[in-house]
Design a protein around this motif. Structure first.
Motif: not given
Length: 405
Positions: A118-123, A129-130, A207-212, A215-219
Motif C-alpha cells: 500500500d505505497a499509495a496509502g503510506r504516502l 500524493p499517492g 522549490w521550497l514546496g517541492r523540497h518539503d 524531505v517527507a518522502w525521504a523520511s
C-alpha cells in the motif's frame, strides 16, 4: 587537540564581503584543500551570511559537503539532488543473543525482492500524493547509501531505546529519483541557479514546496526500508531517531542549508556513521549547536574520491573478498565489485576522530559506539538504474571537473 574556530555570531556584512566561516574541526582532522577552496567560494555566494564547517568536510559537486550555511537566498544547488537524504536508527525486537550472522545476511540478501504494501496509502499518510514516485519507495539507492544491522560495542551514557543486548538498523537513504527530478526541473527553469533564488519569488516558493515534499518522502522511505529489512529478519522495528542532512531549514535569521550536515536541535539524538568495517556512533546535540547553525557531522566523510580508490585497494580477488568482512565477523552484501572498492573503509575518514572533534567543540555528547554486523548496499547509478556488477560507473568515479562553486 587542535584549536577550534567557531563562535555564535552571524555575519551581517555586505554581499560583496565574504561571509564568516566557522571551523568546527581540529588540526588533527583530514581536510582536503579542495574542500577549503570550495568553502571560500561558497562564502561569496549571494545572500550568504555565515558558514559552519564540520570535521567530515570534503569536496562535493556544487560545493563542500559537511557544511551548514545561512543565507538570505535559497541555493538549491548546495542541497543537491538528494533532498531530504538522512540517517534513521531503528531498534529491532530481536535480541543479539538470538542472532545467527550468516543466516541474517542470507535473509537480507532478499531485501529487494520484498514489496512495499500500500505505497499509495503510506504516502497519503504523510500528506503526499499517492502516486508520488511510489514505485521507488522502500529502495536504498546507490553510492554511499546503505541499510546496516548493528549492535552496541560500548555504551557511555544511557539513552532510551539503546541497550547492550539489542539489535539495530541504521538506514542511510534519501529522496531517490524524486529529488533528482526536482533539481533537474530547477536547472531547466532557472539557468542562473548558481546565483540562488529569492525565497519569496514564484521559483523560490515552488522549490521550497517541492523540497518539503522530498524531505517527507525521504523520511518515509527510510521507514519503509527498515520495515522491509526487519521483515526479512523476522522482526519488527521501532524508530529511535530520524535525522536528515540534505535540506533547508527556515529560521528567523534566514535559510540554513544543510549539505551533508545533520540537522539537529539541542537534545537531538543523532547517528554518526562510520564505514562497513569501522564503528558508528550515537551522539546527543548540546545547547551549543545553536552556534553551529543547528548542524553537526552526519558521518566520517570521504577521505579519497571514488576513482582514487580503484588504485588503492581491491587489486586481487582475495583483497576484494576481504573488503566484504570486518574485524567483528561482519558481512557486507554488495554484488557490484566497483562499488565494493569505491566504498572501502579506507575511503573514509576516522569517525572516532570526527566525534572527538565535535565533543571538543562542545557540540555533542557521545552516547554509544555501534559495530557493523551486516551492511546491505545496492548497485545502482545516480539515476536509480541498476549498475552491472563488476563494471565501474564512470559518471560516479573520478574527480568532478565541473564544480560549480
Amino acid at each position: 587537540m587542535g584549536t577550534f574556530f567557531g563562535d555564535t555570531s552571524v555575519s551581517t556584512q555586505p554581499a560583496c564581503t565574504p561571509a564568516t566561516i566557522h571551523h568546527y574541526f581540529s588540526a588533527e582532522s583530514w581536510i582536503e584543500g579542495a574542500a577549503l577552496d570550495q568553502l571560500d567560494r561558497m562564502a561569496r555566494l549571494p545572500g550568504v551570511r555565515s558558514i559552519a564547517a564540520f570535521p567530515d568536510l570534503h569536496p562535493g559537486k556544487y560545493g563542500a559537503t559537511g557544511v551548514a550555511l545561512l543565507s538570505d537566498r535559497l541555493h538549491p544547488l548546495l542541497v543537491g539532488n538528494d533532498i531530504g537524504c538522512g540517517m534513521s536508527l531503528f531498534e529491532l525486537d530481536l535480541p543479539l543473543r538470538k542472532l545467527k550472522l550468516d543466516r541474517a545476511a542470507s535473509r537480507l540478501r532478499r531485501f529487494d525482492a520484498l514489496a512495499v504494501d500500500d505505497a499509495a496509502g503510506r504516502l497519503d499518510g504523510v500528506g503526499l500524493p499517492g502516486d508520488l514516485f511510489a514505485d521507488a519507495l522502500g529502495t536504498i539507492g546507490g553510492g554511499n547509501h546503505f541499510c546496516e544491522l548493528q549492535a552496541v560495542e560500548s555504551l557511555s551514557s544511557p539513552v532510551s531505546g539503546i541497550g547492550r543486548q539489542g539489535l539495530y538498523l541504521l538506514v542511510h537513504s534519501g529522496s531517490r529519483g524524486f529529488g533528482a527530478a526536482v533539481l533537474s526541473d530547477s536547472l531547466s527553469a532557472e539557468p542562473d541557479l548558481m546565483s540562488g533564488l529569492d525565497a519569496s519569488s514564484p521559483a523560490g516558493l515552488h522549490w521550497l514546496g517541492r523540497h518539503d515534499q522530498c524531505v517527507a518522502w525521504a523520511s518515509l522511505n527510510r521507514i519503509l526500508i527498515a520495515e522491509k529489512a526487519a521483515s526479512a529478519l523476522g522482526a519488527d522495528c521501532r524508530l529511535v531517531t530520524d535525522v536528515p542532512h540534505n535540506l533547508v531549514r527556515r529560521s528567523e535569521k534566514g535559510y540554513v542549508h544543510h549539505k551533508g550536515a545533520a540537522a539537529v536541535d539541542p537534545g537531538t539524538i543523532a547517528p554518526l556513521a562510520g564505514s562497513r568495517a569501522t564503528l558508528s556512533y550515537i551522539v546527543r546535540a548540546t545547547e551549543k549547536v545553536a552556534g553551529s547553525l543547528g548542524g553537526i557531522s552526519h558521518g566520517a566523510g570521504r577521505k579519497y574520491d571514488r576513482a582514487t580508490m580503484h588504485g588503492r585497494v581491491g587489486r586481487t580477488r582475495s583483497e576484494r573478498d576481504d573488503l566484504l568482512r570486518n574485524a567483528w565477523g561482519g558481512i557486507a552484501i554488495c554484488d557490484d565489485r566497483a562499488l565494493v572498492i569505491e566504498e572501502a573503509p579506507s575511503a573514509y575518514k576516522d569517525a572516532g576522530r570526527v566525534v572527538a572533534d565535535l565533543v571538543a567543540a562542545g557540540l555533542v555528547e557521545s552516547l554509544a559506539a555501534m559495530r557493523p554486523l551486516v551492511t546491505y548496499k545496492k548497485a545502482v547509478d545516480e539515476e536509480g538504474r541498476a549498475r552491472r556488477p563488476d563494471k565501474p560507473d564512470h559518471r560516479q568515479t573520478g574527480r568532478r571537473k565541473h564544480d560549480r562553486y
